[in-house]
Write a protein that holds these residues in place. Structure first.
Motif, PDB file in Angstrom:
ATOM      1  N   GLU A 280       4.192 -12.283   1.239  1.00 34.90           N
ATOM      2  CA  GLU A 280       5.546 -12.182   1.786  1.00 34.90           C
ATOM      3  C   GLU A 280       6.001 -10.738   1.940  1.00 34.90           C
ATOM      4  O   GLU A 280       6.879 -10.438   2.737  1.00 34.90           O
ATOM      5  CB  GLU A 280       6.541 -12.928   0.876  1.00 34.90           C
ATOM      6  CG  GLU A 280       6.448 -14.435   0.955  1.00 34.90           C
ATOM      7  CD  GLU A 280       5.344 -14.983   0.060  1.00 34.90           C
ATOM      8  OE1 GLU A 280       4.667 -14.170  -0.617  1.00 34.90           O
ATOM      9  OE2 GLU A 280       5.144 -16.208   0.044  1.00 34.90           O
ATOM     10  N   VAL A 281       5.417  -9.826   1.146  1.00 34.54           N
ATOM     11  CA  VAL A 281       5.825  -8.430   1.189  1.00 34.54           C
ATOM     12  C   VAL A 281       4.599  -7.533   1.328  1.00 34.54           C
ATOM     13  O   VAL A 281       3.482  -7.928   0.983  1.00 34.54           O
ATOM     14  CB  VAL A 281       6.624  -8.045  -0.080  1.00 34.54           C
ATOM     15  CG1 VAL A 281       7.927  -8.818  -0.145  1.00 34.54           C
ATOM     16  CG2 VAL A 281       5.799  -8.286  -1.335  1.00 34.54           C
ATOM     17  N   LEU A 282       4.816  -6.328   1.835  1.00 34.18           N
ATOM     18  CA  LEU A 282       3.764  -5.335   1.974  1.00 34.18           C
ATOM     19  C   LEU A 282       3.989  -4.257   0.913  1.00 34.18           C
ATOM     20  O   LEU A 282       4.987  -3.540   0.958  1.00 34.18           O
ATOM     21  CB  LEU A 282       3.781  -4.707   3.375  1.00 34.18           C
ATOM     22  CG  LEU A 282       3.653  -5.675   4.551  1.00 34.18           C
ATOM     23  CD1 LEU A 282       3.652  -4.901   5.872  1.00 34.18           C
ATOM     24  CD2 LEU A 282       2.400  -6.521   4.437  1.00 34.18           C
ATOM     25  N   THR A 283       3.077  -4.163  -0.034  1.00 38.59           N
ATOM     26  CA  THR A 283       3.175  -3.146  -1.080  1.00 38.59           C
ATOM     27  C   THR A 283       2.508  -1.855  -0.618  1.00 38.59           C
ATOM     28  O   THR A 283       1.779  -1.830   0.379  1.00 38.59           O
ATOM     29  CB  THR A 283       2.509  -3.634  -2.369  1.00 38.59           C
ATOM     30  OG1 THR A 283       1.103  -3.820  -2.115  1.00 38.59           O
ATOM     31  CG2 THR A 283       3.123  -4.938  -2.844  1.00 38.59           C
ATOM     32  N   VAL A 284       2.737  -0.785  -1.363  1.00 34.12           N
ATOM     33  CA  VAL A 284       2.111   0.494  -1.040  1.00 34.12           C
ATOM     34  C   VAL A 284       0.586   0.380  -1.134  1.00 34.12           C
ATOM     35  O   VAL A 284      -0.146   0.926  -0.304  1.00 34.12           O
ATOM     36  CB  VAL A 284       2.644   1.600  -1.968  1.00 34.12           C
ATOM     37  CG1 VAL A 284       1.857   2.890  -1.791  1.00 34.12           C
ATOM     38  CG2 VAL A 284       4.115   1.855  -1.691  1.00 34.12           C
ATOM     39  N   ASP A 285       0.105  -0.329  -2.149  1.00 35.47           N
ATOM     40  CA  ASP A 285      -1.334  -0.566  -2.280  1.00 35.47           C
ATOM     41  C   ASP A 285      -1.904  -1.217  -1.028  1.00 35.47           C
ATOM     42  O   ASP A 285      -2.929  -0.790  -0.493  1.00 35.47           O
ATOM     43  CB  ASP A 285      -1.590  -1.494  -3.479  1.00 35.47           C
ATOM     44  CG  ASP A 285      -2.251  -0.760  -4.630  1.00 35.47           C
ATOM     45  OD1 ASP A 285      -2.790   0.334  -4.406  1.00 35.47           O
ATOM     46  OD2 ASP A 285      -2.216  -1.280  -5.751  1.00 35.47           O
ATOM     47  N   LEU A 286      -1.250  -2.270  -0.574  1.00 34.21           N
ATOM     48  CA  LEU A 286      -1.733  -2.996   0.597  1.00 34.21           C
ATOM     49  C   LEU A 286      -1.670  -2.120   1.835  1.00 34.21           C
ATOM     50  O   LEU A 286      -2.584  -2.132   2.665  1.00 34.21           O
ATOM     51  CB  LEU A 286      -0.905  -4.262   0.783  1.00 34.21           C
ATOM     52  CG  LEU A 286      -1.250  -5.138   2.001  1.00 34.21           C
ATOM     53  CD1 LEU A 286      -2.721  -5.494   2.005  1.00 34.21           C
ATOM     54  CD2 LEU A 286      -0.397  -6.391   2.016  1.00 34.21           C
ATOM     55  N   LEU A 287      -0.607  -1.354   1.991  1.00 38.74           N
ATOM     56  CA  LEU A 287      -0.502  -0.462   3.149  1.00 38.74           C
ATOM     57  C   LEU A 287      -1.658   0.539   3.186  1.00 38.74           C
ATOM     58  O   LEU A 287      -2.235   0.794   4.247  1.00 38.74           O
ATOM     59  CB  LEU A 287       0.827   0.291   3.115  1.00 38.74           C
ATOM     60  CG  LEU A 287       2.063  -0.455   3.625  1.00 38.74           C
ATOM     61  CD1 LEU A 287       3.287   0.425   3.481  1.00 38.74           C
ATOM     62  CD2 LEU A 287       1.878  -0.877   5.076  1.00 38.74           C
ATOM     63  N   LEU A 288      -1.990   1.108   2.047  1.00 39.91           N
ATOM     64  CA  LEU A 288      -3.085   2.072   2.003  1.00 39.91           C
ATOM     65  C   LEU A 288      -4.391   1.430   2.437  1.00 39.91           C
ATOM     66  O   LEU A 288      -5.147   1.998   3.221  1.00 39.91           O
ATOM     67  CB  LEU A 288      -3.216   2.662   0.599  1.00 39.91           C
ATOM     68  CG  LEU A 288      -4.422   3.590   0.376  1.00 39.91           C
ATOM     69  CD1 LEU A 288      -4.390   4.772   1.340  1.00 39.91           C
ATOM     70  CD2 LEU A 288      -4.453   4.073  -1.072  1.00 39.91           C
ATOM     71  N   ARG A 289      -4.645   0.245   1.937  1.00 38.66           N
ATOM     72  CA  ARG A 289      -5.877  -0.453   2.292  1.00 38.66           C
ATOM     73  C   ARG A 289      -5.928  -0.766   3.787  1.00 38.66           C
ATOM     74  O   ARG A 289      -6.939  -0.545   4.456  1.00 38.66           O
ATOM     75  CB  ARG A 289      -5.983  -1.733   1.477  1.00 38.66           C
ATOM     76  CG  ARG A 289      -7.134  -2.610   1.869  1.00 38.66           C
ATOM     77  CD  ARG A 289      -7.309  -3.748   0.885  1.00 38.66           C
ATOM     78  NE  ARG A 289      -8.120  -4.802   1.430  1.00 38.66           N
ATOM     79  CZ  ARG A 289      -9.431  -4.715   1.603  1.00 38.66           C
ATOM     80  NH1 ARG A 289     -10.046  -3.616   1.281  1.00 38.66           N
ATOM     81  NH2 ARG A 289     -10.111  -5.707   2.107  1.00 38.66           N
ATOM     82  N   LEU A 290      -4.829  -1.269   4.333  1.00 40.50           N
ATOM     83  CA  LEU A 290      -4.788  -1.599   5.755  1.00 40.50           C
ATOM     84  C   LEU A 290      -4.901  -0.346   6.621  1.00 40.50           C
ATOM     85  O   LEU A 290      -5.548  -0.365   7.683  1.00 40.50           O
ATOM     86  CB  LEU A 290      -3.494  -2.349   6.070  1.00 40.50           C
ATOM     87  CG  LEU A 290      -3.355  -3.726   5.409  1.00 40.50           C
ATOM     88  CD1 LEU A 290      -1.953  -4.288   5.646  1.00 40.50           C
ATOM     89  CD2 LEU A 290      -4.408  -4.692   5.936  1.00 40.50           C
TER      90      LEU A 290
END
Length: 533
Positions: free
Chosen positions: A227-237
Motif C-alpha cells: 500500500e505504501v512505498l518505503t525508502v528501501d523499496l524506492l532504492l531497490r526500484l
C-alpha cells in the motif's frame, strides 16, 4: 553531470483522484536545493525542471507534504550564507528532515563532496570555498531535532557522502545523524561516477535521469505492490530500472529504521474494500470496557494475542465507536535438517542473507567477512525480484555484522527468482552479530488480511530472544526465549519462527527483533532468511 538525449515524455500529474497522504508531515521539513545556471561550469537546464518536479512530487497527494513544509532554494548565489540557512530551516523539523540537491557535484582536493552553486569554481582548491560542502548539510541535519533524516543527492560523485567502507552507524559519520535513530541516503552516482541528465525531451522539459526515474516510480506506482512505498523499496526500484536502462546504479545506504520510512502512497495498489454503509450500533462504554477486560484475560491465557483499538466519542450520544482488531500468533520450531525453497514458500516476498556465489565452490567451511564487503550490497542480501516487503535488517549491537558460509549448516536455501543472484541451490549462508547488545531488527508491512512471516535464525554460545510487536503499540506482542543445551555449549542452534498476523491498520508495521538474551562466551545471533506469504 553527463548528458543524454531522450524522447521520453514527462509523466502526468502527480497523484490520482483517490490519492490520500499516508503520513502527517506537519512537524517535518523538506529543503530542496537546485542549481541550473553557472558562471564557471556548464549549465544544466534539466536541474531546474527536476527541482520543480521534486517539489510537485512531495506536495502532491501521493507524498502529502504541506507546501509550507517544503522550502525550495533555486540557483542560490555563492554569497548567501546557505549553511546557516539550512540550520535555520531544519530547526523546524521535529519528525522528518529531508534534503534534496540537484546540480553539479564535485570532489575537492580532500575528496569531500561539494554541491555546486552558481558561482562555484572548477579549480580543486576553490571548490569547497565556492560551493555548498556536504559537510554543511550534515551539520544542519545533526543540529535538527528530526527523528528521521532522508538525503537525496542527484549529482555526480554523490557516493562521496557515504563513508568509503560502507559503515552503517551514524556515529561513524555516514550521514552524520548523531541524535537520530534513523537516516537514509540515496545518491544518483557512486563516489567517482557521473550522474546523467537529458539534453532534450519531447515536451521541452528535460530532466536529470535520477529524478525523472524516482518521480515516475512514485507517480506510476507498483502494480501488485504494498500500500505504501518505503525508502528501501524506492532504492531497490531505482536500481532495477536504471540498470535495465544502462544508467549508473544509485548509491544507497540506511541506518536504523529509516529504510521503512513511508515516502509515498502506492498509486497502483489495490484499494481496500469499502466499509459497510450501515454503521454498527454503538457499544456502551461500560459494556465495552468490560469486554476489553475479558478479552485481555483471554489473551494472557492463549498464544494468539488480540487487541481492540478504540476511538471513543467525546459526546456519549455522538459518533459510533470505531473498533479495529489486530491479531498476532507465533511458534518456534528447531531445525535439524531442512531444504527450503524460498521462491515457493515466499508467495509474497522472501529474503536470504549472507550468500555470495563464491560460496558454491568454497573449500573452507567458514569463509567469512564483514557484511560491508558485499560490493554494492551493504546488507549482503538476495531477495525476490518483483517485490520488496521484507525490510532490510538493522543491527542492534555495537559490533559490525559479519557474513558467513557454513557447509555444515543443517538448513539450506534455494531460489529461482532472486536478485542480485537470480538462482541458487544449497545455499548455506547467514549474517551474524556478536558483542554487546547483539541482534537484528526487521520491519514488515501489515497489509490487509492475515499474513504469515517465517523467520530462519540461529544462535551460538548464547540464549536467543524473539520479540514481535506492531510498530507504535506494545499491546499485542509475541515473545520467545530459546536457550542452549547444557551439554552442547559449543553447538550451533537453528530454528524457524512462524508468525501469523493481521494489523489493526493496513499501514502498521510488524516489528521483529532477535536479540542475544544471555551470552556464554563468544556468543552471537544469526539471521538466515525470511519468507512472507
Amino acid at each position: 553531470m553527463s548528458e543524454r538525449p531522450t524522447g521520453e515524455p514527462v509523466a502526468g500529474p502527480v497523484g490520482g483522484p483517490a490519492a490520500r497522504p499516508v503520513r502527517d508531515h506537519s512537524r517535518s521539513m523538506a529543503v530542496l536545493v537546485g542549481t541550473a545556471g553557472y558562471q564557471h561550469l556548464r549549465p544544466v537546464p534539466a536541474a531546474a525542471h527536476s527541482l520543480d518536479r521534486m517539489r510537485r512530487l512531495l506536495t502532491g497527494e501521493l507524498c502529502g507534504w504541506p507546501e509550507d513544509r517544503v522550502a525550495v532554494l533555486a540557483d542560490v548565489p555563492s554569497g548567501v550564507n546557505l549553511p546557516d540557512r539550512l540550520v535555520e530551516l531544519f530547526q523546524g523539523a521535529d519528525d522528518t528532515a529531508l534534503f534534496y540537491y540537484v546540480g553539479h557535484g564535485q570532489a575537492d582536493d580532500r575528496d569531500e563532496l561539494c554541491l555546486a552553486l552558481p558561482g562555484t569554481r572548477d579549480d580543486a582548491d576553490r571548490r569547497a570555498t565556492t560551493s555548498l560542502p556536504y559537510s554543511a548539510v550534515r551539520h544542519a541535519l545533526r543540529a535538527s531535532r528530526a527523528t528521521t533524516t532522508i538525503v537525496l543527492l542527484d549529482c555526480c560523485h554523490a557516493g562521496l557522502a557515504v563513508s568509503p567502507d560502507g559503515r552503517l552507524s551514524p556515529g561513524d559519520h555516514l550521514i552524520g545523524l548523531a541524535r537520530t535513530p534513523g537516516g537514509a541516503l540515496i545518491g544518483a552516482a557512486g563516489p567517482y561516477e557521473s550522474a546523467r541528465f537529458e539534453e532534450r525531451s519531447a515536451d521541452g522539459r528535460p530532466h536529470t535521469v535520477f529524478t525523472r526515474c524516482l518521480a515516475e516510480i512514485v507517480e506510476e506506482g507498483v502494480a501488485g505492490g504494498p500500500e505504501v512505498l518505503t525508502v528501501d523499496l524506492l532504492l531497490r526500484l531505482l536500481r532495477e530500472r536504471l540498470l535495465r536502462a544502462g544508467k549508473p546504479s544509485p548509491t544507497g545506504i540506511m541506518s536504523g529504521s529509516a529504510g521503512e520510512f513511508v515516502f509515498a502512497r502506492n498509486a497502483a495498489a489495490t484499494a481496500p474494500p469499502a466499509p459497510p454503509t450501515t454503521p454498527a450500533a454503538p457499544v456502551p462504554r461500560r459494556r465495552l470496557r468490560t469486554r476489553l477486560r475479558r478479552l485481555a484475560a483471554l489473551v494472557a491465557a492463549t498464544l494468539v494475542a488480540t487487541t481492540v483499538y478504540l476511538r471513543l466519542p467525546d459526546d456519549p450520544g455522538g459518533r459510533t465507536d470505531t473498533v479495529l482488531v489486530a491479531t498476532l500468533s507465533g511458534s518456534r520450531t528447531s531445525i535439524t535438517a531442512a531444504d527450503v525453497d524460498l521462491s515457493a514458500e515466499g508467495t509474497l516476498d522472501w529474503a536470504q542473507w549472507g550468500y555470495l556465489p563464491s560460496d558454491d565452490t568454497a573449500a573452507e567451511r567458514f569463509p567469512q567477512n564483514p557484511v560491508a564487503r558485499c560490493t554494492d550490497n551493504p546488507y549482503c542480501v538476495v531477495r525476490r525480484t518483483d517485490t520488496f516487503l521484507i525490510g532490510n535488517f538493522a543491527t542492534l549491537g555495537t559490533d559490525p555484522a559479519v557474513r558467513i558460509h557454513d557447509a555444515g549448516q543443517p538448513v539450506s536455501f534455494a531460489w529461482h527468482d532472486g536478485t542480485p543472484y537470480a538462482a541458487a541451490r544449497g545455499a548455506r549462508s547467514a549474517v551474524y552479530q556478536g558483542g554487546p547488545g547483539a541482534g537484528f531488527q526487521l520491519l514488515v508491512p501489515g497489509g490487509t488480511g492475515i499474513r504469515t512471516l517465517r523467520l530462519y535464525a540461529g544462535y551460538h554460545q548464547a540464549a536467543l530472544r524473539c520479540t514481535v510487536t506492531f510498530r507504535g503499540s506494545d499491546l499485542v506482542s509475541f515473545t520467545d526465549y530459546a536457550d542452549i543445551e547444557p551439554d552442547r555449549l559449543n553447538a550451533n542452534y537453528y530454528l524457524v519462527y512462524t508468525l501469523g498476523y493481521r494489523p489493526g491498520d493496513v499501514a502498521q508495521l510488524l516489528d521483529v527483533r532477535l536479540t542475544m538474551a544471555h551470552e556464554y562466551g563468544g556468543g552471537n545471533v544469526a539471521l538466515l532468511a525470511a519468507t512472507l506469504s
